[in-house]
Design a protein around this motif. Structure first.
Motif, PDB file in Angstrom:
ATOM      1  N   ALA A 247     -47.101   4.548  -8.746  1.00 34.29           N
ATOM      2  CA  ALA A 247     -45.783   3.974  -8.432  1.00 34.29           C
ATOM      3  C   ALA A 247     -44.642   4.907  -8.837  1.00 34.29           C
ATOM      4  O   ALA A 247     -43.640   5.003  -8.143  1.00 34.29           O
ATOM      5  CB  ALA A 247     -45.630   2.628  -9.141  1.00 34.29           C
ATOM      6  N   ARG A 248     -44.807   5.607  -9.937  1.00 33.74           N
ATOM      7  CA  ARG A 248     -43.752   6.550 -10.373  1.00 33.74           C
ATOM      8  C   ARG A 248     -43.643   7.746  -9.435  1.00 33.74           C
ATOM      9  O   ARG A 248     -42.573   8.290  -9.246  1.00 33.74           O
ATOM     10  CB  ARG A 248     -44.039   7.007 -11.806  1.00 33.74           C
TER      11      ARG A 248
ATOM     12  N   LEU B 276     -53.945  -0.672 -14.261  1.00 35.48           N
ATOM     13  CA  LEU B 276     -52.505  -0.623 -14.520  1.00 35.48           C
ATOM     14  C   LEU B 276     -52.046   0.799 -14.816  1.00 35.48           C
ATOM     15  O   LEU B 276     -50.965   1.208 -14.381  1.00 35.48           O
ATOM     16  CB  LEU B 276     -52.138  -1.558 -15.673  1.00 35.48           C
ATOM     17  N   ASP B 277     -52.847   1.550 -15.564  1.00 40.79           N
ATOM     18  CA  ASP B 277     -52.504   2.950 -15.841  1.00 40.79           C
ATOM     19  C   ASP B 277     -52.450   3.764 -14.554  1.00 40.79           C
ATOM     20  O   ASP B 277     -51.507   4.513 -14.312  1.00 40.79           O
ATOM     21  CB  ASP B 277     -53.515   3.583 -16.798  1.00 40.79           C
ATOM     22  N   LEU B 278     -53.464   3.622 -13.718  1.00 38.65           N
ATOM     23  CA  LEU B 278     -53.501   4.381 -12.467  1.00 38.65           C
ATOM     24  C   LEU B 278     -52.425   3.914 -11.498  1.00 38.65           C
ATOM     25  O   LEU B 278     -51.790   4.730 -10.825  1.00 38.65           O
ATOM     26  CB  LEU B 278     -54.881   4.262 -11.818  1.00 38.65           C
ATOM     27  N   GLY B 279     -52.202   2.617 -11.418  1.00 36.78           N
ATOM     28  CA  GLY B 279     -51.172   2.082 -10.538  1.00 36.78           C
ATOM     29  C   GLY B 279     -49.776   2.475 -10.976  1.00 36.78           C
ATOM     30  O   GLY B 279     -48.907   2.754 -10.156  1.00 36.78           O
TER      31      GLY B 279
END
Length: 50
Positions: A46-47, A39-42
């Motif tokens: 995404a940002r 989730l951190d990497l995704g």
């Protein structure tokens, strides 16, 4: 997210029973760590692609 996971795991490990992180087979704590990292990497990806 990963820092939050670490804090929760640290508290649970010290208050409850000692639950080590196992990668083979993956236990619940290791699975949630992998999810938090994903989730951190995704989220960073995404940002950037907006």
């Amino acid at each position: 997210m990963t820092l939050l996971w670490f804090v929760i795991w640290l508290i649970a490990n010290n208050v409850g029973g000692h639950e080590p992180l196992h990668a083979a087979p993956v236990n619940a704590w290791a699975a949630t760590l992998i999810l938090a990292i994903a989730l951190d990497l995704g989220g960073g990806h995404a940002r950037r692609s907006g």
